[in-house]
Motif scaffolding. Structure first.
Motif, PDB file in Angstrom:
ATOM      1  N   LYS A 102       0.831  -1.213   0.000  1.00  0.00           N
ATOM      2  CA  LYS A 102       0.000   0.000   0.000  1.00  0.00           C
ATOM      3  C   LYS A 102       0.863   1.260   0.000  1.00  0.00           C
ATOM      4  O   LYS A 102       0.560   2.232  -0.676  1.00  0.00           O
ATOM      5  CB  LYS A 102      -0.902   0.010   1.234  1.00  0.00           C
ATOM      6  CG  LYS A 102      -1.985  -1.066   1.155  1.00  0.00           C
ATOM      7  CD  LYS A 102      -2.877  -1.044   2.386  1.00  0.00           C
ATOM      8  CE  LYS A 102      -3.486  -2.417   2.592  1.00  0.00           C
ATOM      9  NZ  LYS A 102      -2.832  -3.223   3.636  1.00  0.00           N
ATOM     10  N   ASN A 103       1.918   1.233   0.783  1.00  0.00           N
ATOM     11  CA  ASN A 103       2.757   2.426   0.929  1.00  0.00           C
ATOM     12  C   ASN A 103       4.111   2.171   0.268  1.00  0.00           C
ATOM     13  O   ASN A 103       5.101   1.871   0.928  1.00  0.00           O
ATOM     14  CB  ASN A 103       2.901   2.718   2.431  1.00  0.00           C
ATOM     15  CG  ASN A 103       3.667   3.994   2.687  1.00  0.00           C
ATOM     16  OD1 ASN A 103       4.111   4.666   1.751  1.00  0.00           O
ATOM     17  ND2 ASN A 103       3.853   4.319   3.951  1.00  0.00           N
ATOM     18  N   SER A 371       5.667  -6.999   4.955  1.00  0.00           N
ATOM     19  CA  SER A 371       4.223  -6.912   5.195  1.00  0.00           C
ATOM     20  C   SER A 371       3.591  -5.978   4.151  1.00  0.00           C
ATOM     21  O   SER A 371       4.187  -4.954   3.800  1.00  0.00           O
ATOM     22  CB  SER A 371       3.997  -6.361   6.608  1.00  0.00           C
ATOM     23  OG  SER A 371       2.738  -5.734   6.661  1.00  0.00           O
ATOM     24  N   ASP A 373       1.492  -3.921   4.651  1.00  0.00           N
ATOM     25  CA  ASP A 373       1.276  -2.627   5.318  1.00  0.00           C
ATOM     26  C   ASP A 373       2.576  -1.868   5.596  1.00  0.00           C
ATOM     27  O   ASP A 373       2.543  -0.757   6.145  1.00  0.00           O
ATOM     28  CB  ASP A 373       0.556  -2.842   6.651  1.00  0.00           C
ATOM     29  CG  ASP A 373      -0.817  -3.452   6.433  1.00  0.00           C
ATOM     30  OD1 ASP A 373      -1.505  -3.004   5.487  1.00  0.00           O
ATOM     31  OD2 ASP A 373      -1.180  -4.395   7.168  1.00  0.00           O
ATOM     32  N   SER A 375       5.988   0.340   5.083  1.00  0.00           N
ATOM     33  CA  SER A 375       6.371   1.441   4.189  1.00  0.00           C
ATOM     34  C   SER A 375       7.665   1.014   3.487  1.00  0.00           C
ATOM     35  O   SER A 375       8.639   0.619   4.137  1.00  0.00           O
ATOM     36  CB  SER A 375       6.567   2.732   4.979  1.00  0.00           C
ATOM     37  OG  SER A 375       7.453   2.517   6.049  1.00  0.00           O
TER      38      SER A 375
END
Ligand code: F0G
Length: 427
Positions: A102-103, A371, A373, A375
């Motif tokens: 996502k990031n 992960s 999630d 960064s």
């Protein structure tokens, strides 16, 4: 803010005078520039760097010399700079979705003056050449180092001699070497042969060697990490993902991070994932199997920039991976080119070797190491225009002989010059 520096062997810790030309220790180990950080106030240094952000001209407007206190204490009139660095950090877009993160940000080092991260090392290396009074510089290269060296040498009036494996570098890079006036020797053999030869030539003919075995090259390349962190307001990502060939760049990244951490400029050390191509994977084999270093004899990959079997900086690289609790992964030809298609389709674009970062990140998410999630910052090392053959081969689905399918091919159409033909093509 002046600091004391020396050269130090990565293997046996022996120290040498930084004012004398030297690439290797007597024991054969590679050398670091070691800075005495004890006299530096990290807080003040960070503020100095913040004050320089966005300068319009002058040495400190460079994305390397902005950080000069930790790079190289060279007199201003010897500094050879093309305002390198200052590259963008993009949201990965489609490539992020593809990797499942996502990031995910992509640092585009292909936006440097000669189209690759090598310019950061080269501004520092060619400055060292000027400080040492060299007249001629040389390197072995898979293409980007030579393009960069030829350009920087041309800007400061040095002669440059390039050793490249005959017929095995991407066309854009060969074109640059010739255009910038490098004396270009295409040798019968691969990059590893060229690397051995150039070391012999430099010591015999008193030519200054500008491969990343030169410790000043590494000092310049550290600035990639510094600049990313400054772009993130010094918020440290969880991961950096970076391709590995001769293994200078990841060694530089970890060294810089270590220095920032020691100075308290960052308060955690991100993990580094080094990604190699499956056909040129000596670091991966060693790391995965816990075995001693063994060169890969006939390295092969479509990512010609990292077609390297005997990387000079493997010891530095392993040290950095240990410092950062990092990992090493390998990716297949198909994975590299599919990831590249996604980086390109995101509108960002990069050469094949660069896209190991995205291919590797995806693989590490799938195996649960990274992960979704987390960064993550991926480093894109070279410009999309460096290797047009790879792009066109993939999109015309003409790489099957190399075992690569055009999974996301965007084929060109050949049509008659009339409205009906256009309508048919667009339907
Ligand atoms: N990506 C690109 C585009 C490169 O040109 C290179 C290395 C790498 C990644 C790997 O970086 O060697 O520091 O691990 N290119 C060198 C050259 C070897 O000659 O241009 P590394």
């Amino acid at each position: 803010m002046k600091i004391e520096s020396c050269l130090e062997c990565v293997r046996c810790s022996k120290n040498y005078d930084i004012n004398k030309i030297r690439y290797l220790c007597d024991c054969g180990g590679v050398l670091d520039v070691k800075h005495d950080l004890s006299a530096i106030d990290g807080k003040k240094l960070k503020q100095t760097w913040e004050n320089r952000w966005g300068l319009k001209r002058g040495i400190e407007s460079s994305g390397v010399w902005r950080y000069k206190e930790l790079i190289f204490d060279a007199p201003d009139d010897k500094i050879v700079t093309r305002q390198e660095g200052n590259t963008r950090l993009y949201p990965a877009g489609k490539a992020g979705k593809y990797a499942g993160i996502k990031n995910f940000l992509l640092k585009h080092e292909g936006e440097n003056p000669t189209g690759s991260f090598k310019d950061r090392g080269m501004t520092c290396g060619s400055t060292a050449a000027m400080v040492f009074g060299a007249r001629c510089v040389a390197c072995a290269s898979t293409g980007n180092t030579s393009a960069s060296m030829a350009s920087y040498a041309a800007t400061c009036g040095l002669k440059s001699v390039i050793f490249i494996p005959s017929g095995k570098i991407a066309y854009g890079k060969l074109a640059q070497a010739l255009a910038y006036g490098g004396i270009t020797l295409q040798i019968e053999g691969n990059f590893d042969d060229a690397m051995t030869l150039v070391q012999e030539v430099c010591s015999e003919l008193n030519i200054y060697l500008l491969n990343s075995i030169n410790p000043f090259r590494i000092e310049g390349q550290k600035a990639i990490g510094f600049e990313i962190l400054q772009q993130l307001d010094w918020n440290v990502p969880d991961w950096f993902v970076i391709p590995g060939g001769n293994l200078g760049n990841n060694s530089a990244l970890s060294k810089g991070l270590q220095e920032l951490y020691t100075l308290g400029i960052i308060n955690k050390i991100p993990r580094i994932a080094v990604i190699q191509a499956e056909g040129a994977n000596p670091l991966y084999s060693m790391w995965k199997n816990g075995s001693p270093f063994k060169a890969v004899k006939d390295p092969d990959t479509i990512a010609t920039a990292i077609k390297i079997g005997n990387p000079v900086s493997w010891e530095k690289s392993l040290r950095g991976i240990a410092w950062t609790n990092g990992v090493v992964e390998q990716v297949t030809e198909q994975e590299i080119m599919d990831a590249k298609a996604m980086v390109d389709a995101a509108g960002i674009g990069a050469e094949p070797a660069s896209c190991c970062s995205v291919a590797g990140a995806k693989k590490l998410v799938e195996s649960g190491v990274i992960s979704p999630d987390a960064s993550v910052v991926g480093i894109l090392t070279g410009n999309v225009l460096k290797d047009p053959d790879a792009v066109i081969g993939y999109h015309k689905d003409e790489l099957r002989d190399k075992g690569i399918k055009g999974t996301f091919a965007n084929k060109p159409f050949n049509i008659k010059a009339n409205l009906a033909a256009v309508k048919e093509a667009l339907s």
